[in-house]
Design a protein around this motif. Structure first.
Motif, mmCIF file in Angstrom:
data_model
loop_
_atom_site.group_PDB
_atom_site.id
_atom_site.type_symbol
_atom_site.label_atom_id
_atom_site.label_comp_id
_atom_site.label_asym_id
_atom_site.label_seq_id
_atom_site.Cartn_x
_atom_site.Cartn_y
_atom_site.Cartn_z
ATOM 1 N N SER A 71 0.827 -1.207 0.000
ATOM 2 C CA SER A 71 0.000 0.000 0.000
ATOM 3 C C SER A 71 0.865 1.263 0.000
ATOM 4 C CB SER A 71 -0.925 0.000 1.215
ATOM 5 O OG SER A 71 -1.827 -1.073 1.167
ATOM 6 N N PHE A 72 1.925 1.244 0.815
ATOM 7 C CA PHE A 72 2.806 2.409 0.894
ATOM 8 C C PHE A 72 3.555 2.606 -0.420
ATOM 9 C CE2 PHE A 72 6.955 4.303 2.314
ATOM 10 C CZ PHE A 72 6.457 5.567 2.533
ATOM 11 N N LEU A 73 4.059 1.534 -1.010
ATOM 12 C CA LEU A 73 4.777 1.636 -2.278
ATOM 13 C C LEU A 73 3.844 2.100 -3.392
ATOM 14 C CD1 LEU A 73 6.992 -1.585 -2.088
ATOM 15 C CD2 LEU A 73 7.641 0.777 -1.572
ATOM 16 N N HIS A 74 2.592 1.626 -3.360
ATOM 17 C CA HIS A 74 1.603 2.081 -4.352
ATOM 18 C C HIS A 74 1.317 3.569 -4.182
ATOM 19 C CE1 HIS A 74 -2.574 2.875 -5.698
ATOM 20 N NE2 HIS A 74 -2.210 2.135 -6.726
ATOM 21 N N SER A 75 1.212 4.010 -2.935
ATOM 22 C CA SER A 75 0.951 5.430 -2.687
ATOM 23 C C SER A 75 2.136 6.292 -3.126
ATOM 24 C CB SER A 75 0.635 5.665 -1.211
ATOM 25 O OG SER A 75 1.787 5.525 -0.401
ATOM 26 N N LEU A 76 3.363 5.768 -2.960
ATOM 27 C CA LEU A 76 4.547 6.504 -3.417
ATOM 28 C C LEU A 76 4.531 6.662 -4.938
ATOM 29 C CD1 LEU A 76 7.645 5.275 -1.357
ATOM 30 C CD2 LEU A 76 6.674 7.582 -1.441
ATOM 31 N N LEU A 77 4.149 5.585 -5.635
ATOM 32 C CA LEU A 77 4.066 5.656 -7.095
ATOM 33 C C LEU A 77 3.017 6.677 -7.515
ATOM 34 C CD1 LEU A 77 4.806 4.609 -9.906
ATOM 35 C CD2 LEU A 77 3.102 2.799 -9.595
ATOM 36 N N LYS A 78 1.856 6.647 -6.860
ATOM 37 C CA LYS A 78 0.807 7.623 -7.159
ATOM 38 C C LYS A 78 1.284 9.049 -6.896
ATOM 39 C CE LYS A 78 -2.976 5.509 -8.561
ATOM 40 N NZ LYS A 78 -3.687 5.898 -9.796
ATOM 41 N N THR A 79 2.022 9.212 -5.799
ATOM 42 C CA THR A 79 2.533 10.535 -5.442
ATOM 43 C C THR A 79 3.529 11.032 -6.482
ATOM 44 O OG1 THR A 79 2.284 9.977 -3.107
ATOM 45 C CG2 THR A 79 3.631 11.885 -3.622
ATOM 46 N N MET A 80 4.399 10.141 -6.970
ATOM 47 C CA MET A 80 5.370 10.519 -7.996
ATOM 48 C C MET A 80 4.659 10.973 -9.271
ATOM 49 S SD MET A 80 8.490 10.134 -6.850
ATOM 50 C CE MET A 80 9.434 9.250 -5.590
ATOM 51 N N ILE A 81 3.675 10.180 -9.705
ATOM 52 C CA ILE A 81 2.921 10.540 -10.914
ATOM 53 C C ILE A 81 2.194 11.868 -10.716
ATOM 54 C CG2 ILE A 81 1.025 9.846 -12.437
ATOM 55 C CD1 ILE A 81 1.738 6.925 -11.761
ATOM 56 N N PHE A 82 1.557 12.005 -9.568
ATOM 57 C CA PHE A 82 0.824 13.235 -9.246
ATOM 58 C C PHE A 82 1.764 14.437 -9.247
ATOM 59 C CE2 PHE A 82 -0.674 16.222 -5.968
ATOM 60 C CZ PHE A 82 -1.940 16.515 -6.457
ATOM 61 N N ALA A 256 0.563 11.097 1.526
ATOM 62 C CA ALA A 256 0.074 11.862 2.674
ATOM 63 C C ALA A 256 -1.210 11.258 3.241
ATOM 64 C CB ALA A 256 -0.155 13.314 2.273
ATOM 65 N N ILE A 257 -2.104 10.814 2.360
ATOM 66 C CA ILE A 257 -3.357 10.210 2.810
ATOM 67 C C ILE A 257 -3.109 8.825 3.384
ATOM 68 C CG2 ILE A 257 -5.607 9.379 2.044
ATOM 69 C CD1 ILE A 257 -5.711 11.664 0.080
ATOM 70 N N GLU A 258 -2.202 8.066 2.777
ATOM 71 C CA GLU A 258 -1.848 6.747 3.294
ATOM 72 C C GLU A 258 -1.311 6.857 4.727
ATOM 73 O OE1 GLU A 258 -0.679 2.607 3.439
ATOM 74 O OE2 GLU A 258 -2.079 3.704 2.174
ATOM 75 N N ILE A 259 -0.446 7.825 4.957
ATOM 76 C CA ILE A 259 0.120 8.025 6.292
ATOM 77 C C ILE A 259 -0.958 8.481 7.270
ATOM 78 C CG2 ILE A 259 1.729 9.463 7.616
ATOM 79 C CD1 ILE A 259 3.508 9.483 5.073
ATOM 80 N N TYR A 260 -1.814 9.398 6.829
ATOM 81 C CA TYR A 260 -2.893 9.894 7.683
ATOM 82 C C TYR A 260 -3.812 8.754 8.124
ATOM 83 C CZ TYR A 260 -7.088 12.441 9.106
ATOM 84 O OH TYR A 260 -8.177 12.897 9.806
ATOM 85 N N LYS A 261 -4.181 7.888 7.185
ATOM 86 C CA LYS A 261 -5.073 6.786 7.525
ATOM 87 C C LYS A 261 -4.408 5.792 8.476
ATOM 88 C CE LYS A 261 -8.347 6.780 3.687
ATOM 89 N NZ LYS A 261 -9.009 5.981 2.636
#
Length: 297
Positions: A71-82, A256-261
């Motif tokens: 989940s964290f690695l997926h969120s990092l990828l999303k963050t990079m693209i974003f 940021a949302i992954e960490i918040y949750k």
């Protein structure tokens, strides 16, 4: 004689301490609001804790776990693209509008005021405004599309995985481009018109004038704003959280949302803190890399 000597010592002491007195309020504020939270977050990352009465030392467990957490690695990828997409959009619109506003056109002051408006509104206002515009039922965008018969039924812009992430990206670009625009416009206006006239006389094309005059002159400004904008976008939270809360599914789940949750929904404070430390290191490395790549030779 002794009185004069004591007076001189007091004056020297006063002159020495005065500058520290001026910077003391800002220094204390930074220590309390920036340095202390960072150090406390790093401290928490070494514990399995509820922040009250449970403090079980786990060492580097959460750091290792974060590197293997899907989940964290997926969120990092999303963050990079974003981040890459939004920052690219900021600079594209920033350059475009700054170039137009630098021209001698009618109502230039009015256009400047209009184009800077998105930056003046808080993220909360922008998020709820576009959440209403993109609403599936009764949203103004769907109403217009149906009215002009461009779609036959309402589109779930923020409730469909295929469209939610692009919508969030477009809103973030619209919200943040004025900062880049203003900085670039200010930089362009410091470039002497004589340089452009001389280049034009020498036969330089529009692209050559942009490449060899505009870009080198703007390099210090572009370096600074690129670092700041990238870091700000990388840790974007409010806009995405209020529009989609990371959904649907995990289509807009940035770091940021992954960490918040993890911290406030699942109460994994140590794990969330370890993830935050990784984000802190990444943001620091972004600044270092950009400064190295764009340093003034």
């Amino acid at each position: 004689m002794n009185r004069n000597s004591d007076s001189c010592k007091r004056n020297r002491l006063h002159q020495t301490l005065t500058p520290y007195g001026f910077i003391a309020p800002a220094s204390v504020t930074i220590l309390l609001l920036v340095v202390y939270p960072i150090l406390y977050g790093i401290y928490i990352s070494f514990f399995d804790t509820n922040l009250v009465n449970k403090w079980d030392f786990v060492g580097l467990k959460y750091y290792i776990q974060a590197l293997t957490d899907a989940s964290f690695l997926h969120s990092l990828l999303k963050t990079m693209i974003f981040t890459v997409t939004v920052v690219g959009g900021h600079f594209l619109l920033g350059f475009l509008f700054a170039s137009v506003l630098n021209m001698n056109i009618r109502f230039r002051t009015l256009f400047r005021g209009i184009l800077i408006l998105p930056w003046l509104f808080p993220d909360v206002v922008i998020a709820y405004l576009f959440k209403w515009i993109l609403n599936t039922q009764g949203g103004i965008l769907n109403e217009l599309l149906i009215h002009f018969q461009l779609v036959s039924e309402p589109v779930g812009w923020l409730s469909t995985s295929a469209t939610a992430f692009p919508c969030v990206i477009l809103v973030s670009i619209w919200k943040g481009y004025p900062l880049v625009m203003v900085q670039i416009l200010a930089g362009i206006q410091t470039i002497s018109a004589d340089m452009y006239e001389a280049a034009e006389i020498d036969g330089a094309s529009l692209w050559q004038r942009f490449r060899f005059i505009t870009l080198p002159a703007l390099k210090p400004i572009l370096t600074t704003i690129l670092i700041l904008d990238t870091v700000w976008v990388f840790k974007q939270f409010t806009l995405i959280w209020l529009m989609t809360s990371g959904g649907p599914g995990s289509s807009t789940m940035v770091s940021a949302i992954e960490i918040y949750k993890n911290a406030f929904s699942y109460f994994k404070y140590g794990f969330a803190s370890a993830q935050s430390v990784y984000i802190l290191v990444i943001c620091y490395l972004i600044g270092v890399v950009f400064r190295r790549l764009l340093r003034d030779d």
